[in-house]
Motif scaffolding. Structure first.
Motif, PDB file in Angstrom:
ATOM      1  N   ASN A   1      47.288  26.521  35.912  1.00 30.00           N
ATOM      2  CA  ASN A   1      45.972  26.258  36.383  1.00 30.00           C
ATOM      3  C   ASN A   1      45.624  24.732  36.996  1.00 30.00           C
ATOM      4  O   ASN A   1      44.861  24.517  37.715  1.00 30.00           O
ATOM      5  CB  ASN A   1      45.033  26.374  35.000  1.00 30.00           C
TER       6      ASN A   1
ATOM      7  N   HIS B   1      43.851  24.855  40.436  1.00 29.29           N
ATOM      8  CA  HIS B   1      42.501  24.582  40.369  1.00 29.29           C
ATOM      9  C   HIS B   1      42.318  22.935  40.399  1.00 29.29           C
ATOM     10  O   HIS B   1      41.295  22.702  40.483  1.00 29.29           O
ATOM     11  CB  HIS B   1      41.812  25.215  39.295  1.00 29.29           C
TER      12      HIS B   1
ATOM     13  N   ASP C   1      45.164  17.264  33.278  1.00 30.75           N
ATOM     14  CA  ASP C   1      45.051  16.979  34.839  1.00 30.75           C
ATOM     15  C   ASP C   1      43.946  16.096  35.037  1.00 30.75           C
ATOM     16  O   ASP C   1      42.802  16.222  34.286  1.00 30.75           O
ATOM     17  CB  ASP C   1      45.242  18.340  35.592  1.00 30.75           C
TER      18      ASP C   1
ATOM     19  N   PHE D   1      36.090  21.924  35.517  1.00 32.66           N
ATOM     20  CA  PHE D   1      35.122  23.209  35.456  1.00 32.66           C
ATOM     21  C   PHE D   1      34.396  23.059  34.381  1.00 32.66           C
ATOM     22  O   PHE D   1      34.640  22.453  33.100  1.00 32.66           O
ATOM     23  CB  PHE D   1      36.064  24.257  35.576  1.00 32.66           C
TER      24      PHE D   1
ATOM     25  N   ARG E   1      43.152  38.501  39.410  1.00 27.76           N
ATOM     26  CA  ARG E   1      42.890  37.187  39.009  1.00 27.76           C
ATOM     27  C   ARG E   1      42.371  36.829  37.812  1.00 27.76           C
ATOM     28  O   ARG E   1      41.519  37.921  37.203  1.00 27.76           O
ATOM     29  CB  ARG E   1      42.386  36.329  39.984  1.00 27.76           C
ATOM     30  N   GLY E   2      42.130  35.765  37.353  1.00 27.86           N
ATOM     31  CA  GLY E   2      41.367  35.415  36.185  1.00 27.86           C
ATOM     32  C   GLY E   2      41.863  35.884  34.577  1.00 27.86           C
ATOM     33  O   GLY E   2      41.100  36.004  33.803  1.00 27.86           O
ATOM     34  N   LEU E   3      43.337  35.899  34.737  1.00 25.59           N
ATOM     35  CA  LEU E   3      43.715  36.360  33.163  1.00 25.59           C
ATOM     36  C   LEU E   3      44.451  35.175  32.452  1.00 25.59           C
ATOM     37  O   LEU E   3      44.495  35.357  31.484  1.00 25.59           O
ATOM     38  CB  LEU E   3      45.063  37.325  33.513  1.00 25.59           C
ATOM     39  N   GLY E   4      44.677  34.188  33.290  1.00 24.08           N
ATOM     40  CA  GLY E   4      45.508  33.028  32.445  1.00 24.08           C
ATOM     41  C   GLY E   4      45.019  32.486  31.255  1.00 24.08           C
ATOM     42  O   GLY E   4      45.610  32.573  30.162  1.00 24.08           O
ATOM     43  N   LEU E   5      43.747  32.203  31.214  1.00 22.39           N
ATOM     44  CA  LEU E   5      43.009  31.522  29.997  1.00 22.39           C
ATOM     45  C   LEU E   5      42.942  32.574  28.915  1.00 22.39           C
ATOM     46  O   LEU E   5      43.343  32.182  27.522  1.00 22.39           O
ATOM     47  CB  LEU E   5      41.667  30.850  30.171  1.00 22.39           C
TER      48      LEU E   5
HETATM   49  N1  LIG Z   1      42.901  22.910  34.968  1.00 16.09           N
HETATM   50  C1  LIG Z   1      41.862  23.501  35.596  1.00 16.09           C
HETATM   51  N2  LIG Z   1      41.145  22.856  36.536  1.00 16.09           N
HETATM   52  C2  LIG Z   1      39.826  23.179  36.835  1.00 16.09           C
HETATM   53  N3  LIG Z   1      39.399  24.431  36.918  1.00 16.09           N
HETATM   54  C3  LIG Z   1      40.184  25.377  35.869  1.00 16.09           C
HETATM   55  C4  LIG Z   1      41.390  24.730  35.320  1.00 16.09           C
HETATM   56  N4  LIG Z   1      41.932  25.957  34.430  1.00 16.09           N
HETATM   57  C5  LIG Z   1      41.096  26.873  34.556  1.00 16.09           C
HETATM   58  N5  LIG Z   1      39.997  26.589  35.520  1.00 16.09           N
HETATM   59  C6  LIG Z   1      38.974  27.530  35.827  1.00 16.09           C
HETATM   60  O1  LIG Z   1      38.886  28.612  35.019  1.00 16.09           O
HETATM   61  C7  LIG Z   1      39.045  29.776  35.674  1.00 16.09           C
HETATM   62  C8  LIG Z   1      39.721  30.765  34.764  1.00 16.09           C
HETATM   63  O2  LIG Z   1      41.311  30.441  34.667  1.00 16.09           O
HETATM   64  P1  LIG Z   1      42.154  31.471  34.407  1.00 16.09           P
HETATM   65  O3  LIG Z   1      43.700  30.951  34.425  1.00 16.09           O
HETATM   66  O4  LIG Z   1      41.916  32.528  33.314  1.00 16.09           O
HETATM   67  O5  LIG Z   1      42.033  32.405  35.864  1.00 16.09           O
HETATM   68  P2  LIG Z   1      42.747  32.122  37.233  1.00 16.09           P
HETATM   69  O6  LIG Z   1      43.553  30.891  36.963  1.00 16.09           O
HETATM   70  O7  LIG Z   1      41.519  31.969  38.088  1.00 16.09           O
HETATM   71  O8  LIG Z   1      43.535  33.419  37.510  1.00 16.09           O
HETATM   72  P3  LIG Z   1      45.104  33.389  37.122  1.00 16.09           P
HETATM   73  O9  LIG Z   1      45.466  32.857  35.915  1.00 16.09           O
HETATM   74  O10 LIG Z   1      45.143  35.169  36.448  1.00 16.09           O
HETATM   75  O11 LIG Z   1      46.237  33.505  38.223  1.00 16.09           O
HETATM   76  C9  LIG Z   1      39.589  29.317  36.945  1.00 16.09           C
HETATM   77  O12 LIG Z   1      39.303  30.255  37.751  1.00 16.09           O
HETATM   78  C10 LIG Z   1      39.010  28.077  37.146  1.00 16.09           C
HETATM   79  O13 LIG Z   1      37.757  28.005  37.752  1.00 16.09           O
END
Ligand SMILES: Nc1ncnc2c1ncn2[C@@H]1O[C@H](COP(=O)(O)OP(=O)(O)OP(=O)(O)O)[C@@H](O)[C@H]1O
Ligand SMILES: [Mg+2]
Length: 132
Positions: free
Chosen positions: A50, A54, A78, A83, A99-103
């Motif tokens: 992330n 991002h 970072d 956000f 997308r959008g699974l990481g968190l």
């Molecule tokens: N370190 C960061 N800096 C800025 N924005 C972040 C950061 N981490 C998360 N985000 C925001 O939170 C959202 C959700 O993050 P999440 O990891 O759940 O999904 P993703 O990164 O969009 O997709 P995936 O992780 O599935 O590839 C991101 O799309 C971004 O907008």
């Protein structure tokens, strides 16, 4: 007493594995089992990904580990764009668009996920997992 280990890596995808490996060694040192270590490794990877994905204006990712019996603790910071976590909505799995699974994954794998982020202020994510 809590010992501390910190590392700073360039905010680039090819260095994320170094952070994952370090987290693995620390979790192993703390006595976490193989499944727990795998969870920690995936969570650290998602948090660093992330930062890379991002945190575009960011130059580095810093990982601050705390070495404390029975608990894995890391703050991942970072200095990217940040956000608004208030605006974050958990994914609806039936409507998964790739997308959008990481968190969501991080939250599932760890006991605690604390996000301190703001537009223009970078992001700090604190991850904690307690030993079973
Ligand atoms: N370190 C960061 N800096 C800025 N924005 C972040 C950061 N981490 C998360 N985000 C925001 O939170 C959202 C959700 O993050 P999440 O990891 O759940 O999904 P993703 O990164 O969009 O997709 P995936 O992780 O599935 O590839 C991101 O799309 C971004 O907008
Ligand atoms: Mg992500």
């Amino acid at each position: 007493m809590t010992d501390k280990i910190s590392m700073t890596i360039p905010n680039q995808a090819q260095y994320v594995s170094i952070a994952r490996l370090t987290a693995t060694v620390i979790a192993n040192t703390l006595g976490f089992d193989i499944d727990e270590i795998e969870d920690i490794k995936v969570a650290i990877g998602e948090a660093c990904n992330n930062a890379v994905m991002h945190g575009n204006k960011s130059s580095n990712i810093t990982l601050d580990f705390q070495i404390h019996e029975g608990r894995f603790f890391v703050e991942i910071t970072d200095d990217g764009e940040g956000f608004d976590f208030e605006e974050y909505a958990e994914p609806v799995l039936e409507e998964y668009k790739g997308r959008g699974l990481g968190l969501f994954i991080i939250k599932t794998l760890m006991d605690e996920m604390i996000i301190d982020s703001g537009m223009g202020n970078g992001t700090r994510i604190t991850l904690i997992k307690n030993k079973e």
